[in-house]
Scaffold this active site. Structure first.
Site, PDB file in Angstrom:
ATOM      1  N   PHE A   1       0.839  -1.209   0.000  1.00  0.00           N
ATOM      2  CA  PHE A   1       0.000   0.000   0.000  1.00  0.00           C
ATOM      3  C   PHE A   1       0.873   1.257   0.000  1.00  0.00           C
ATOM      4  O   PHE A   1       0.829   2.064  -0.945  1.00  0.00           O
ATOM      5  CB  PHE A   1      -0.915  -0.081   1.231  1.00  0.00           C
ATOM      6  CG  PHE A   1      -1.583   1.201   1.638  1.00  0.00           C
ATOM      7  CD1 PHE A   1      -2.249   2.010   0.716  1.00  0.00           C
ATOM      8  CD2 PHE A   1      -1.574   1.595   2.986  1.00  0.00           C
ATOM      9  CE1 PHE A   1      -2.867   3.183   1.119  1.00  0.00           C
ATOM     10  CE2 PHE A   1      -2.202   2.755   3.392  1.00  0.00           C
ATOM     11  CZ  PHE A   1      -2.846   3.557   2.453  1.00  0.00           C
TER      12      PHE A   1
ATOM     13  N   THR B   1       2.668  -9.757   1.457  1.00  0.00           N
ATOM     14  CA  THR B   1       1.409  -9.019   1.703  1.00  0.00           C
ATOM     15  C   THR B   1       1.158  -7.985   0.602  1.00  0.00           C
ATOM     16  O   THR B   1       0.051  -7.490   0.478  1.00  0.00           O
ATOM     17  CB  THR B   1       1.406  -8.304   3.080  1.00  0.00           C
ATOM     18  OG1 THR B   1       2.575  -7.491   3.189  1.00  0.00           O
ATOM     19  CG2 THR B   1       1.372  -9.304   4.229  1.00  0.00           C
TER      20      THR B   1
ATOM     21  N   ASP C   1      12.702 -11.751  -1.409  1.00  0.00           N
ATOM     22  CA  ASP C   1      12.513 -11.568   0.025  1.00  0.00           C
ATOM     23  C   ASP C   1      13.749 -10.823   0.541  1.00  0.00           C
ATOM     24  O   ASP C   1      14.867 -11.320   0.395  1.00  0.00           O
ATOM     25  CB  ASP C   1      12.402 -12.962   0.665  1.00  0.00           C
ATOM     26  CG  ASP C   1      12.244 -12.915   2.169  1.00  0.00           C
ATOM     27  OD1 ASP C   1      12.470 -11.832   2.768  1.00  0.00           O
ATOM     28  OD2 ASP C   1      11.916 -13.963   2.758  1.00  0.00           O
ATOM     29  N   VAL C   2      13.563  -9.649   1.117  1.00  0.00           N
ATOM     30  CA  VAL C   2      14.739  -8.856   1.519  1.00  0.00           C
ATOM     31  C   VAL C   2      15.419  -9.379   2.785  1.00  0.00           C
ATOM     32  O   VAL C   2      16.429  -8.822   3.204  1.00  0.00           O
ATOM     33  CB  VAL C   2      14.410  -7.342   1.670  1.00  0.00           C
ATOM     34  CG1 VAL C   2      14.014  -6.749   0.328  1.00  0.00           C
ATOM     35  CG2 VAL C   2      13.362  -7.093   2.735  1.00  0.00           C
TER      36      VAL C   2
ATOM     37  N   ASN D   1      19.973  -6.039   5.937  1.00  0.00           N
ATOM     38  CA  ASN D   1      20.350  -6.148   4.516  1.00  0.00           C
ATOM     39  C   ASN D   1      20.137  -4.823   3.778  1.00  0.00           C
ATOM     40  O   ASN D   1      20.954  -4.423   2.949  1.00  0.00           O
ATOM     41  CB  ASN D   1      19.526  -7.238   3.829  1.00  0.00           C
ATOM     42  CG  ASN D   1      19.959  -8.636   4.251  1.00  0.00           C
ATOM     43  OD1 ASN D   1      21.091  -8.818   4.718  1.00  0.00           O
ATOM     44  ND2 ASN D   1      19.082  -9.604   4.108  1.00  0.00           N
TER      45      ASN D   1
ATOM     46  N   GLY E   1      22.798  -2.563   4.700  1.00  0.00           N
ATOM     47  CA  GLY E   1      24.039  -3.005   4.054  1.00  0.00           C
ATOM     48  C   GLY E   1      24.095  -2.543   2.611  1.00  0.00           C
ATOM     49  O   GLY E   1      25.143  -2.086   2.126  1.00  0.00           O
TER      50      GLY E   1
ATOM     51  N   TYR F   1       5.777  -7.331  15.786  1.00  0.00           N
ATOM     52  CA  TYR F   1       5.887  -6.152  14.914  1.00  0.00           C
ATOM     53  C   TYR F   1       6.577  -5.013  15.654  1.00  0.00           C
ATOM     54  O   TYR F   1       7.541  -4.421  15.175  1.00  0.00           O
ATOM     55  CB  TYR F   1       4.489  -5.739  14.471  1.00  0.00           C
ATOM     56  CG  TYR F   1       4.430  -4.578  13.504  1.00  0.00           C
ATOM     57  CD1 TYR F   1       4.992  -4.678  12.238  1.00  0.00           C
ATOM     58  CD2 TYR F   1       3.776  -3.396  13.857  1.00  0.00           C
ATOM     59  CE1 TYR F   1       4.911  -3.618  11.334  1.00  0.00           C
ATOM     60  CE2 TYR F   1       3.688  -2.338  12.966  1.00  0.00           C
ATOM     61  CZ  TYR F   1       4.250  -2.448  11.696  1.00  0.00           C
ATOM     62  OH  TYR F   1       4.161  -1.398  10.821  1.00  0.00           O
TER      63      TYR F   1
ATOM     64  N   LYS G   1      10.312  -3.493  14.793  1.00  0.00           N
ATOM     65  CA  LYS G   1      10.503  -2.103  14.359  1.00  0.00           C
ATOM     66  C   LYS G   1      11.387  -1.343  15.344  1.00  0.00           C
ATOM     67  O   LYS G   1      12.139  -0.455  14.944  1.00  0.00           O
ATOM     68  CB  LYS G   1       9.147  -1.409  14.204  1.00  0.00           C
ATOM     69  CG  LYS G   1       8.332  -1.911  13.001  1.00  0.00           C
ATOM     70  CD  LYS G   1       8.962  -1.512  11.670  1.00  0.00           C
ATOM     71  CE  LYS G   1       8.028  -1.799  10.499  1.00  0.00           C
ATOM     72  NZ  LYS G   1       8.686  -1.498   9.193  1.00  0.00           N
TER      73      LYS G   1
ATOM     74  N   ARG H   1      -7.619  -4.235   8.772  1.00  0.00           N
ATOM     75  CA  ARG H   1      -7.546  -2.927   9.421  1.00  0.00           C
ATOM     76  C   ARG H   1      -8.901  -2.236   9.362  1.00  0.00           C
ATOM     77  O   ARG H   1      -9.732  -2.521   8.506  1.00  0.00           O
ATOM     78  CB  ARG H   1      -6.447  -2.079   8.795  1.00  0.00           C
ATOM     79  CG  ARG H   1      -5.111  -2.525   9.330  1.00  0.00           C
ATOM     80  CD  ARG H   1      -4.007  -1.636   8.907  1.00  0.00           C
ATOM     81  NE  ARG H   1      -3.557  -1.977   7.575  1.00  0.00           N
ATOM     82  CZ  ARG H   1      -2.381  -1.597   7.085  1.00  0.00           C
ATOM     83  NH1 ARG H   1      -1.564  -0.878   7.804  1.00  0.00           N
ATOM     84  NH2 ARG H   1      -2.025  -1.941   5.869  1.00  0.00           N
TER      85      ARG H   1
HETATM   86  N1  UDP Z   1     -10.959  -2.347  14.836  1.00  0.00           N
HETATM   87  C1  UDP Z   1     -12.304  -2.569  14.978  1.00  0.00           C
HETATM   88  N2  UDP Z   1     -12.936  -3.357  14.065  1.00  0.00           N
HETATM   89  C2  UDP Z   1     -12.302  -3.942  13.015  1.00  0.00           C
HETATM   90  C3  UDP Z   1     -10.924  -3.701  12.871  1.00  0.00           C
HETATM   91  C4  UDP Z   1     -10.273  -2.912  13.801  1.00  0.00           C
HETATM   92  O1  UDP Z   1     -12.945  -2.051  15.909  1.00  0.00           O
HETATM   93  O2  UDP Z   1     -12.953  -4.657  12.235  1.00  0.00           O
HETATM   94  C5  UDP Z   1     -10.279  -1.488  15.819  1.00  0.00           C
HETATM   95  C6  UDP Z   1      -9.030  -2.119  16.434  1.00  0.00           C
HETATM   96  O3  UDP Z   1      -9.363  -2.887  17.574  1.00  0.00           O
HETATM   97  C7  UDP Z   1      -8.220  -0.888  16.776  1.00  0.00           C
HETATM   98  C8  UDP Z   1      -8.604   0.125  15.683  1.00  0.00           C
HETATM   99  O4  UDP Z   1      -9.827  -0.343  15.131  1.00  0.00           O
HETATM  100  O5  UDP Z   1      -8.603  -0.360  18.025  1.00  0.00           O
HETATM  101  C9  UDP Z   1      -7.580   0.250  14.578  1.00  0.00           C
HETATM  102  O6  UDP Z   1      -7.254  -1.036  14.165  1.00  0.00           O
HETATM  103  P1  UDP Z   1      -6.344  -1.334  12.904  1.00  0.00           P
HETATM  104  O7  UDP Z   1      -6.317  -2.822  12.723  1.00  0.00           O
HETATM  105  O8  UDP Z   1      -6.791  -0.533  11.752  1.00  0.00           O
HETATM  106  O9  UDP Z   1      -4.870  -0.838  13.261  1.00  0.00           O
HETATM  107  P2  UDP Z   1      -4.061  -0.505  14.598  1.00  0.00           P
HETATM  108  O10 UDP Z   1      -4.179   0.974  14.739  1.00  0.00           O
HETATM  109  O11 UDP Z   1      -4.655  -1.210  15.782  1.00  0.00           O
HETATM  110  O12 UDP Z   1      -2.703  -0.961  14.290  1.00  0.00           O
END
Ligand code: UDP
Length: 316
Positions: A18, A42, A63-64, A106, A109, A152, A156, A193
């Site tokens: 994205f 992804t 794959d990096v 990598n 590098g 994650y 990071k 998300r």
């Molecule tokens: N969330 C939700 N319903 C969904 C997906 C996400 O209520 O179907 C909530 C999730 O619990 C979080 C917020 O929306 O509090 C944002 O979630 P997202 O997965 O977009 O990313 P995050 O900010 O948590 O990395």
């Protein structure tokens, strides 16, 4: 590549994702020659299909976390490769850890070998479930290393540490952007998300799945604003982490209600269990970005979300 020798050469890891694909478009518009490296774990070839045949675009499927070989000169390395949605890193915990650690090593590098500038796509997740609000760059965060999001967040955080080490020890020109929630076309419809989830649900008359009571907050940035901030950061001389995001904060319930107003739908709201370690609040403090990059978001939520809804409508 000789006929483009005047163009700066950028390598974008994760360029089929994205954000990586939007960054690639921006770099091509700025006149760069762009080499995208992606293994489609992804990301998707669809995000780059409009660039097929572009004379300043090259794609390497790789794959990096494996050694990165680029024969040409390189001016900029933009390290964007990583699963980035909570359900992705729940399903891909080890690849997520590997790309943040081995992949960053990598990519650094490569930048070192080529004497290129390097930018790390880091994340607001380095703040974990924050105890400081809004989040400033000098806050060290509240992360559970062994929770489901730890793969994650800690990858990071390691990536930031190794990037700073290459900056101080190898004297490299490195940048670190902490990316807050971003939305726009090319998000995957089913990446889990909240933005694609609610839009998809509203467009298909399914209930909007609010996790918890919906009182948790997020601050959503439109993708073109984010890419502009990141481009400015790479071109700057600032080496410490910089937040890029939109401070316009709302609760997830408010976000769901906004979607229900914008999309004609039969959808209702359904409350579901809150995922473990889900941050309760999130809002970037962008004072630093304003000061050093003269950057702030310009796309209003209403405008950005309409463009995003139109995109998803065309995908259903
Ligand atoms: N969330 C939700 N319903 C969904 C997906 C996400 O209520 O179907 C909530 C999730 O619990 C979080 C917020 O929306 O509090 C944002 O979630 P997202 O997965 O977009 O990313 P995050 O900010 O948590 O990395």
């Amino acid at each position: 590549m000789t006929q483009h020798s005047a163009s700066p050469i950028s390598v974008v890891t994760g360029g089929a994702g994205f954000l990586g694909s939007h960054l690639t478009d921006r770099l091509l518009a700025e006149g760069h020659y762009v080499i995208v490296i992606d293994n489609f774990i992804t990301g998707s070839p669809h995000n780059l299909q409009h660039l097929a045949g572009h004379e300043r675009f090259q794609f390497i499927r790789q794959d990096v976390t494996e050694y990165i070989f680029v024969p040409s000169h390189v001016d900029y390395v933009w390290h964007f490769a990583s699963p980035a949605s909570p359900i992705d890193y729940l399903e891909l915990p080890i690849p997520t850890l590997k790309v943040g650690s081995l992949g960053t090593h990598n990519a650094l590098g490569l930048a070192r070998e080529k004497k290129a500038a390097f930018l790390l796509a880091s994340t607001s997740e380095t703040y974990g479930d924050p105890l400081v609000h809004p989040q400033t760059e000098d806050y060290w965060g509240n992360v559970n290393p062994v929770g489901p999001r730890g793969v994650y967040d800690e990858a990071k955080r390691f990536a930031e540490a190794i990037t700073m080490a290459y900056h101080t020890f190898h004297n490299m020109d490195t940048k670190i952007v902490r990316i807050f929630n971003t939305y726009g076309p090319r998000m995957r419809l089913r990446d889990g998300r909240v933005v694609p989830a609610f839009i998809n649900q509203a467009l298909t008359n399914a209930p909007l799945t609010i996790f918890g009571d919906g009182s948790q907050t997020r601050s959503f940035c439109y993708v073109s604003d984010l890419i502009d901030g990141i481009y400015r950061l790479m071109m700057s001389h600032y080496h410490k982490p910089v937040n890029i995001g939109n401070p316009c904060e709302m609760t997830i319930k408010e976000f769901g209600e906004a979607i229900l107003k914008l999309i004609p739908t039969q959808s209702t709201i359904e409350f579901k269990k809150l995922p473990v370690d889900d941050p309760k609040v999130r809002q970037p403090d962008i004072t630093l970005a304003k000061k050093i990059l003269s950057w702030e978001p310009v796309v209003h939520f209403d405008e950005g979300i309409k463009k995003t809804i139109d995109y998803f409508r065309s995908k259903i």
